[in-house]
Design an enzyme around this catalytic site. Structure first.
Site, mmCIF file in Angstrom:
data_model
loop_
_atom_site.group_PDB
_atom_site.id
_atom_site.type_symbol
_atom_site.label_atom_id
_atom_site.label_comp_id
_atom_site.label_asym_id
_atom_site.label_seq_id
_atom_site.Cartn_x
_atom_site.Cartn_y
_atom_site.Cartn_z
ATOM 1 N N GLN A 182 -16.202 1.483 -3.069
ATOM 2 C CA GLN A 182 -16.863 1.364 -4.369
ATOM 3 C C GLN A 182 -17.108 2.738 -5.004
ATOM 4 O O GLN A 182 -16.806 2.970 -6.170
ATOM 5 C CB GLN A 182 -18.192 0.613 -4.225
ATOM 6 C CG GLN A 182 -18.034 -0.896 -4.061
ATOM 7 C CD GLN A 182 -17.431 -1.271 -2.713
ATOM 8 O OE1 GLN A 182 -17.720 -0.626 -1.711
ATOM 9 N NE2 GLN A 182 -16.599 -2.298 -2.692
ATOM 10 N N ASP A 239 0.847 -1.187 0.000
ATOM 11 C CA ASP A 239 0.000 0.000 0.000
ATOM 12 C C ASP A 239 0.884 1.238 0.000
ATOM 13 O O ASP A 239 1.876 1.298 0.735
ATOM 14 C CB ASP A 239 -0.904 0.013 1.240
ATOM 15 C CG ASP A 239 -2.182 -0.764 1.001
ATOM 16 O OD1 ASP A 239 -2.572 -0.912 -0.168
ATOM 17 O OD2 ASP A 239 -2.788 -1.229 1.979
#
Length: 682
Positions: A380, A307
């Site tokens: 999302q 990450d």
């Protein structure tokens, strides 16, 4: 800060390991290690021969056979001691964790709110789904998720870190661990596991390792060692008729000594200790591995998914600039950006509010007094914002805002597109602000690449490991940061589905993939990865999906995990090389001693000039036992690890452990032979 480390040879552990080593002399315990079982069987046989010689039932030297038998028992005992010492260190770590499990009672709520009626029940009776209230001074009775409240929690009993942490409902800091202590305020917690299934229980079971399963590489190496043992057993068995046919039959005692010196007893005796010690070293780094298989896989990893935030960069992105769209003044953009961030508790969100206040004296407004509805960020949608009356303000990634604008009948202006590219090229992250279908402008978020990270990636590249940066940033920003950090590749605008697809793609190419994660949305990718390190501060779903948990919740730890895994594999390989190379010197000691009487030409192999056949055999057997003791520290600590390519690493280990395995026995056996001669035992 890591938990206090045990010294390599703690006196208490040594005493316990000696006791356990004697207990492991039973045939049932020895059967688990076929190589050492052969040595154990040889010890039993030579002991019986010694007793028969002492009682006059058979002819032979009881002293010589007795000394051989004694050192064969020492060989088994030393191998048992190595394993018992490694297990003892793990059990000591487990006992320190057991001291954390001291919660007697819990306040079980009848409804999921802090002012509901509570019943005092034994903590052991709590089940998954139960709601409990914990207050300042209480021990958290179970693993769970905070559903109400916020508190300062002391997790030092689990993580070794003395600084308290904040645990609160909502977000990524809602997960709590049983056995930790509340320092202030209160929490309402929904238990997420049943008794015996808590994180602490799993930690204890793992480090105790009573039923430790062998890893695939261990199984493969064990099969190789068994095959070598069978070959040498058959070869040794055929030597007796050959020597008898020559007119001078070799004694059973000498044949047993020859067999024990030929088979790979060094690695056979240390193999289990290496595996246990590898998991113990992982715990020393404050990483809990669910199995030795996970530690071993870490050593074979050739792709790291990292990450960006917190691993490659410092992770404290701050708003640095408001860049308005054509026809929009900067104050209007700042006002909309601040409104969209009022309920955003992330560091980025707070920095936007502060920058608007500093630039235009825009004061924070209360969301409730505005009768506004906050729209939270999701993986999302990749945007958040606020609805105030008829105003719909959003901020988010470029692509997310583009889709939002187009779905509302608007278009993405070319000047904003250019501003986004300019921000991204500077390595900053652009956030776009929109009201309705009208783009207001761009917020620039700046982050800083960690010092020294580029050099670490260069080391990984030399080891043949590919680094891939995972980020939610757009491709331009991701490319700029990837170039600055020195990673091999990047995945921009990453979604949970994209991460999962990338892992599967690499695995289809035959690669082993490692990654870190802390959120529920990381769980599918963590479950798919070969090495999945979940953060202890992360959600329960992430911790259950991973096969390791980092107690320090430090994403950079993934690189250290790979180093520990590689060190374990290197230790196993190095000691295997040393063990097999050892045999060469033993051939030169035992074969002339055993067969020179039948075949005098073999005296030419006595290059060490050993005093007599008996001293040669005794010296080889004694060295074979002592070398296990001398290698125990190396098996427990691991070989010295340096980030090198596979070929360079192989050359280095062959020089050190291959050549060392050839030279050391010649010196050791000769020294022992001289001592035996001086003592009159040869």
């Amino acid at each position: 800060m890591s938990r206090k480390q045990l010294a390599l040879f703690e006196p208490v552990l040594l005493v316990q390991a000696l006791t356990d080593a004697v207990k492991k002399l039973s045939p049932r315990a020895q059967w688990r290690n076929p190589v050492m079982f052969v040595v154990w069987a040889g010890s039993v046989l030579t002991t019986l021969l010694t007793l028969a010689m002492v009682t006059g039932q058979i002819a032979g030297s009881a002293l010589f056979t007795g000394i051989i038998s004694l050192w064969l028992w020492f060989t088994v005992l030393f191998a048992n001691f190595a394993e018992a010492l490694a297990e003892g260190r793990s059990k000591a770590q487990a006992n320190s964790l057991k001291g954390v499990k001291k919660t007697a009672f819990a306040r079980r709520l009848r409804a999921p709110r802090h002012d509901a009626q509570a019943d005092n029940v034994p903590a052991a009776e709590l089940r998954k789904g139960d709601i409990v209230l914990v207050k300042a001074g209480d021990i958290i009775p179970c693993d769970g998720e905070v559903i109400e409240g916020g508190a300062s929690v002391d997790e030092s009993a689990i993580t070794g870190e003395s600084a308290p942490v904040i645990r609160e409902s909502g977000g990524d800091f809602a997960s709590v661990t049983g056995g930790t202590r509340i320092l202030s305020d209160w929490l309402v917690i929904a238990c997420s596991v049943n008794p015996g299934e808590t994180f602490l229980d799993r930690m204890i079971a793992m480090v105790e390792g009573a039923q430790r399963r062998k890893t695939p590489n261990e199984i493969a190496l064990t099969i190789l060692l068994i095959a070598l043992t069978i070959v040498f057993l058959l070869a040794t068995a055929t030597l007796w008729p050959f020597s008898a046919w020559g007119g001078n039959a070799v004694s059973v005692t000498v044949l047993v000594a020859l067999l024990v010196c030929l088979i790979p007893t060094t690695i056979g005796g240390l193999l289990s200790a290496i595996g246990v010690a590898g998991m113990s070293r992982m715990l020393g780094a404050n990483v809990i591995a669910t199995s030795g298989r996970a530690v071993e896989a870490a050593g074979d990893v050739d792709v790291l998914l990292l990450d960006k935030t917190g691993t490659i960069t410092l992770g404290n992105r701050q708003a640095s600039d408001f860049i308005p769209a054509r026809g929009v003044d900067e104050r209007t953009l700042a006002d909309a950006a601040q409104l969209a961030s009022l309920a955003d508790e992330t560091p980025e969100g707070r920095s936007i509010v502060i920058l608007a206040k500093q630039r235009f004296n825009l004061r924070e407004r209360d969301v409730q007094s505005l009768h506004a509805t906050f729209v939270p960020f999701t993986a999302q949608s990749r945007m958040s914002g606020i609805n105030i009356d008829n105003r719909m303000i959003r901020k988010g990634s470029v692509d997310a805002i583009r889709r939002h604008v187009e779905s509302n009948g608007g278009h993405f202006p070319a000047d904003v597109e250019q501003n986004v590219e300019n921000v991204a090229r500077l390595g900053a992250t652009p956030l776009v602000v929109v009201e309705g279908a009208r783009i207001l402008g761009v917020i620039a978020l700046k982050d800083i690449v960690k010092g020294g990270i580029k050099e670490r990636f260069a080391q990984l590249r030399k080891m043949g490991i590919k680094t891939v940066m995972i980020t939610g940033d757009n491709r331009l920003t991701a490319a700029a940061i990837a170039a600055e950090a020195g990673v091999d590749d990047f995945l921009a605008e990453a979604t949970p589905e994209a991460k999962l697809a990338l892992i599967r793609q690499y695995q289809a190419e035959g690669r082993l993939v490692a990654m870190t994660g802390d959120g529920t949305n990381d769980a599918p990718a963590l479950a798919q990865a070969d090495v999945a390190v979940a953060m202890n501060s992360g959600t329960q779903a992430a911790k259950e999906a991973g096969n390791m948990v980092d107690l320090d919740s430090n994403p950079t730890k993934l690189i250290e995990v790979v180093h520990i895994g590689k060190q374990m594999l290197m230790t196993r390989g190095s000691l295997t090389t040393f063990s097999i190379a050892n045999d060469v010197a033993k051939y030169f000691a035992i074969i002339p001693a055993a067969f020179a009487a039948t075949y005098p030409q073999l005296n030419a192999l006595n290059v060490m000039g050993l005093h007599s056949p008996n001293s040669a055999i005794l010296s080889a057997v004694i060295f074979n036992a002592l070398i296990i003791i001398f290698l125990i520290p190396l098996a427990l600590k691991g070989v010295s690890y340096k980030p090198l390519s596979a070929s360079a690493m192989l050359r280095r280990n062959l020089w050190i452990y291959g050549l060392g395995g050839l030279v050391v026995p010649f010196i050791g056996i000769k020294v022992i032979d001289v001592l035996l001669t001086l003592l009159g035992l040869a």
